[in-house]
Design a protein around this motif. Structure first.
Motif: not given
Length: 65
Positions: A5-23
């Motif tokens: 995920v080349k456009d993942m730049t910070c911990g907040r991005c990581a949190g959004h991606i984790t949340k999306a997968v967990k949904e």
């Protein structure tokens, strides 16, 4: 499954991606490596479903391997 995920730049991005997968799979295991811009997911969901979920969260994932 591993995604780049080349456009993942910070911990907040990581949190959004984790949340999306967990949904789509609450029992999924998500391991984010910000330095390498990689996300490893252990899930019963299909790669396509995970790609879609991460894309819907506003990122551009690529399935690796």
């Amino acid at each position: 499954m591993e995604f780049e995920v080349k456009d993942m730049t910070c911990g907040r991005c990581a949190g959004h991606i984790t949340k999306a997968v967990k949904e789509i799979d609450q029992s999924a295991t998500v391991d984010v490596n910000l330095d390498q811009k990689r996300v490893k997911v252990v899930s019963d969901s299909t790669p396509e479903d995970l790609l879609h979920a991460i894309s819907e969260a506003g990122y551009s994932p690529t399935l690796k391997g």
